[in-house]
Design a protein around this motif. Structure first.
Motif, short mmCIF file in Angstrom:
data_model
loop_
_atom_site.label_atom_id
_atom_site.label_comp_id
_atom_site.label_asym_id
_atom_site.label_seq_id
_atom_site.Cartn_x
_atom_site.Cartn_y
_atom_site.Cartn_z
N ARG A 19 9.06 -0.05 6.12
CA ARG A 19 9.36 -1.35 5.50
C ARG A 19 8.11 -1.97 4.89
O ARG A 19 8.18 -2.60 3.84
N CYS A 65 14.09 -5.05 4.19
CA CYS A 65 12.67 -5.24 4.57
C CYS A 65 12.28 -6.71 4.54
O CYS A 65 11.35 -7.12 5.22
N CYS A 107 9.19 -7.44 8.35
CA CYS A 107 8.36 -6.32 8.81
C CYS A 107 7.49 -6.78 9.96
O CYS A 107 6.48 -6.31 10.26
#
Length: 120
Positions: free
Chosen positions: A60, A115, A120
């Motif tokens: 990600r 993402c 993340c």
């Protein structure tokens, strides 16, 4: 830039640390006079899951810095909530905060950029 680096390092180190802990737990279960194979298997499975979580975080992060349009897909909001609870567990513990998720509540899948949902 330093804060970003520290944040990314924390996010990746958490599942790696958990994988190491579970691997050591597995070894201890197997090293007993009477090995407990079921407990060792469970610890090994947790270790593998933590390793996959670390790999997903790295993937990600790469997507965030990749040029081009982000890929949209259906996002499992329930999984994002579970992931965030795991990622924030150490911070919550540090400040003596209890986090609970109601099993009665379930969110529908949503169209988005995975993402960016978990940061993340």
């Amino acid at each position: 830039m330093g804060e970003l680096t520290a944040s990314l390092a924390h996010e990746v180190n958490q599942p790696i640390g958990a994988a190491v802990t579970n691997a050591n737990t597995c070894i201890r279960w197997l090293a007993r006079d009477t090995p407990n194979v079921e407990e060792a298997r469970a610890a090994a499975m947790r270790s593998a899951k933590d390793g996959m979580r670390a790999a997903e975080i790295v993937s990600r992060i790469r997507l965030l810095f990749k040029k081009g349009a982000p890929q949209r897909a259906f996002v499992d909001i329930n999984e994002v909530v579970r992931e965030m609870i795991v990622l924030l567990r150490s911070e919550a513990t540090r400040y003596n905060i209890s986090v609970e998720r109601s099993s009665r509540q379930s969110f529908p899948r949503s169209w988005g950029i995975a993402c960016n949902c978990s940061r993340c």
